[in-house]
Design a protein around this motif. Structure first.
Motif, PDB file in Angstrom:
ATOM      1  N   GLN A   1      38.618  55.033  46.881  1.00 38.34           N
ATOM      2  CA  GLN A   1      38.117  55.874  47.972  1.00 38.34           C
ATOM      3  C   GLN A   1      36.904  55.239  48.641  1.00 38.34           C
ATOM      4  N   LYS A   2      35.990  54.713  47.834  1.00 36.46           N
ATOM      5  CA  LYS A   2      34.780  54.093  48.374  1.00 36.46           C
ATOM      6  C   LYS A   2      35.125  52.901  49.262  1.00 36.46           C
ATOM      7  N   VAL A   3      36.088  52.096  48.824  1.00 33.70           N
ATOM      8  CA  VAL A   3      36.505  50.952  49.628  1.00 33.70           C
ATOM      9  C   VAL A   3      37.167  51.428  50.912  1.00 33.70           C
ATOM     10  N   ASN A   4      38.010  52.440  50.828  1.00 31.46           N
ATOM     11  CA  ASN A   4      38.656  52.973  52.032  1.00 31.46           C
ATOM     12  C   ASN A   4      37.631  53.447  53.060  1.00 31.46           C
ATOM     13  N   VAL A   5      36.598  54.149  52.623  1.00 35.41           N
ATOM     14  CA  VAL A   5      35.573  54.637  53.544  1.00 35.41           C
ATOM     15  C   VAL A   5      34.832  53.457  54.176  1.00 35.41           C
ATOM     16  N   LEU A   6      34.462  52.478  53.367  1.00 36.30           N
ATOM     17  CA  LEU A   6      33.719  51.329  53.886  1.00 36.30           C
ATOM     18  C   LEU A   6      34.524  50.572  54.941  1.00 36.30           C
ATOM     19  N   VAL A   7      35.773  50.233  54.639  1.00 31.76           N
ATOM     20  CA  VAL A   7      36.542  49.446  55.610  1.00 31.76           C
ATOM     21  C   VAL A   7      36.888  50.268  56.847  1.00 31.76           C
ATOM     22  N   LEU A   8      37.059  51.564  56.690  1.00 34.24           N
ATOM     23  CA  LEU A   8      37.302  52.424  57.855  1.00 34.24           C
ATOM     24  C   LEU A   8      36.085  52.428  58.782  1.00 34.24           C
ATOM     25  N   GLU A   9      34.919  52.580  58.200  1.00 35.29           N
ATOM     26  CA  GLU A   9      33.699  52.668  59.000  1.00 35.29           C
ATOM     27  C   GLU A   9      33.237  51.321  59.552  1.00 35.29           C
TER      28      GLU A   9
ATOM     29  N   SER B   1      38.121  48.367  60.197  1.00 37.29           N
ATOM     30  CA  SER B   1      39.259  48.841  60.981  1.00 37.29           C
ATOM     31  C   SER B   1      39.939  50.015  60.291  1.00 37.29           C
ATOM     32  N   ASN B   2      40.497  50.893  61.103  1.00 37.27           N
ATOM     33  CA  ASN B   2      41.259  52.010  60.545  1.00 37.27           C
ATOM     34  C   ASN B   2      42.650  51.575  60.081  1.00 37.27           C
ATOM     35  N   LEU B   3      43.004  50.316  60.283  1.00 38.70           N
ATOM     36  CA  LEU B   3      44.310  49.809  59.843  1.00 38.70           C
ATOM     37  C   LEU B   3      44.241  49.150  58.465  1.00 38.70           C
ATOM     38  N   LEU B   4      43.059  49.178  57.836  1.00 38.34           N
ATOM     39  CA  LEU B   4      42.919  48.605  56.500  1.00 38.34           C
ATOM     40  C   LEU B   4      42.979  49.716  55.462  1.00 38.34           C
ATOM     41  N   LEU B   5      43.583  49.392  54.323  1.00 32.90           N
ATOM     42  CA  LEU B   5      43.782  50.382  53.272  1.00 32.90           C
ATOM     43  C   LEU B   5      43.597  49.724  51.914  1.00 32.90           C
TER      44      LEU B   5
ATOM     45  N   LEU C   1      32.920  41.136  55.308  1.00 34.39           N
ATOM     46  CA  LEU C   1      33.637  42.094  56.153  1.00 34.39           C
ATOM     47  C   LEU C   1      34.152  41.411  57.423  1.00 34.39           C
ATOM     48  N   ALA C   2      33.359  40.492  57.985  1.00 41.08           N
ATOM     49  CA  ALA C   2      33.802  39.745  59.171  1.00 41.08           C
ATOM     50  C   ALA C   2      34.993  38.858  58.834  1.00 41.08           C
ATOM     51  N   GLN C   3      34.965  38.269  57.649  1.00 44.32           N
ATOM     52  CA  GLN C   3      36.086  37.436  57.202  1.00 44.32           C
ATOM     53  C   GLN C   3      37.355  38.276  57.044  1.00 44.32           C
ATOM     54  N   MET C   4      37.224  39.475  56.518  1.00 41.48           N
ATOM     55  CA  MET C   4      38.373  40.381  56.392  1.00 41.48           C
ATOM     56  C   MET C   4      38.919  40.746  57.767  1.00 41.48           C
ATOM     57  N   ALA C   5      38.030  41.012  58.699  1.00 43.88           N
ATOM     58  CA  ALA C   5      38.459  41.358  60.063  1.00 43.88           C
ATOM     59  C   ALA C   5      39.214  40.190  60.689  1.00 43.88           C
ATOM     60  N   ASP C   6      38.701  38.970  60.510  1.00 50.43           N
ATOM     61  CA  ASP C   6      39.378  37.778  61.041  1.00 50.43           C
ATOM     62  C   ASP C   6      40.751  37.605  60.405  1.00 50.43           C
ATOM     63  N   GLN C   7      40.810  37.769  59.095  1.00 52.86           N
ATOM     64  CA  GLN C   7      42.090  37.646  58.379  1.00 52.86           C
ATOM     65  C   GLN C   7      43.071  38.706  58.858  1.00 52.86           C
ATOM     66  N   ALA C   8      42.580  39.910  59.115  1.00 55.01           N
ATOM     67  CA  ALA C   8      43.438  40.997  59.607  1.00 55.01           C
ATOM     68  C   ALA C   8      43.990  40.662  60.989  1.00 55.01           C
ATOM     69  N   ARG C   9      43.132  40.107  61.867  1.00 57.37           N
ATOM     70  CA  ARG C   9      43.600  39.724  63.202  1.00 57.37           C
ATOM     71  C   ARG C   9      44.693  38.662  63.119  1.00 57.37           C
ATOM     72  N   CYS C  10      44.498  37.654  62.282  1.00 60.21           N
ATOM     73  CA  CYS C  10      45.502  36.587  62.133  1.00 60.21           C
ATOM     74  C   CYS C  10      46.821  37.141  61.600  1.00 60.21           C
ATOM     75  N   LEU C  11      46.719  37.992  60.592  1.00 60.58           N
ATOM     76  CA  LEU C  11      47.924  38.581  60.009  1.00 60.58           C
ATOM     77  C   LEU C  11      48.623  39.496  61.009  1.00 60.58           C
TER      78      LEU C  11
END
Length: 134
Positions: A48-56, A59-63, A115-125
């Motif tokens: 839950q804590k990870v879900n809240v962090l990545v949502l805020e 991106s809302n597309l991360l789970l 978090l920026a690296q995750m966002a970049d990886q999400a964009r590529c994927l």
């Protein structure tokens, strides 16, 4: 655990012999599990804590995925939580990183760079999934 700690309905339904066998099996099973001392945060709460962090923050597309309890730095226990990119039309499409959650205090360990690296990886994927090479 003692047989008397089982609910009365369970004891009556199973009978005393099955109840004793179950309690013996449960004690043995939990003894073998050897849960880490000091784990006060459940996998559910870590997720839950990870879900809240990545949502805020990302991106809302991360789970958050299924957490795994690991020992970090040879002493601290953390829940290592994978973070997946999801699309309503595709479901979970792939992992974009992992975050650690302190298993005692519940603090999510992250940096802005991670978090920026995750966002970049999400964009590529996302590009690979939504616009596959033809």
């Amino acid at each position: 655990m003692r047989i008397g700690e089982l609910p009365d309905t369970v004891q009556k339904a199973w009978g005393p012999e099955v109840a004793r066998d179950f309690v013996a099996w449960l004690d043995e099973y939990l003894g073998e599990a050897k849960l880490a001392p000091g784990v006060q945060v459940s996998a559910f709460v870590a997720r839950q804590k990870v879900n809240v962090l990545v949502l805020e923050r990302v991106s809302n597309l991360l789970l958050a995925g299924e957490p795994k309890l690991v020992q970090r730095d040879g002493e601290r226990w953390v829940w290592r939580v994978p973070v997946d990119l999801t699309f309503p039309s595709h479901g979970r499409v792939g992992c974009v990183g992992e975050l650690d959650v302190d298993a005692r205090y519940g603090q999510v360990h992250y940096t802005d760079a991670l978090l920026a690296q995750m966002a970049d990886q999400a964009r590529c994927l996302a590009k690979q999934v939504l616009h596959p090479a033809r």
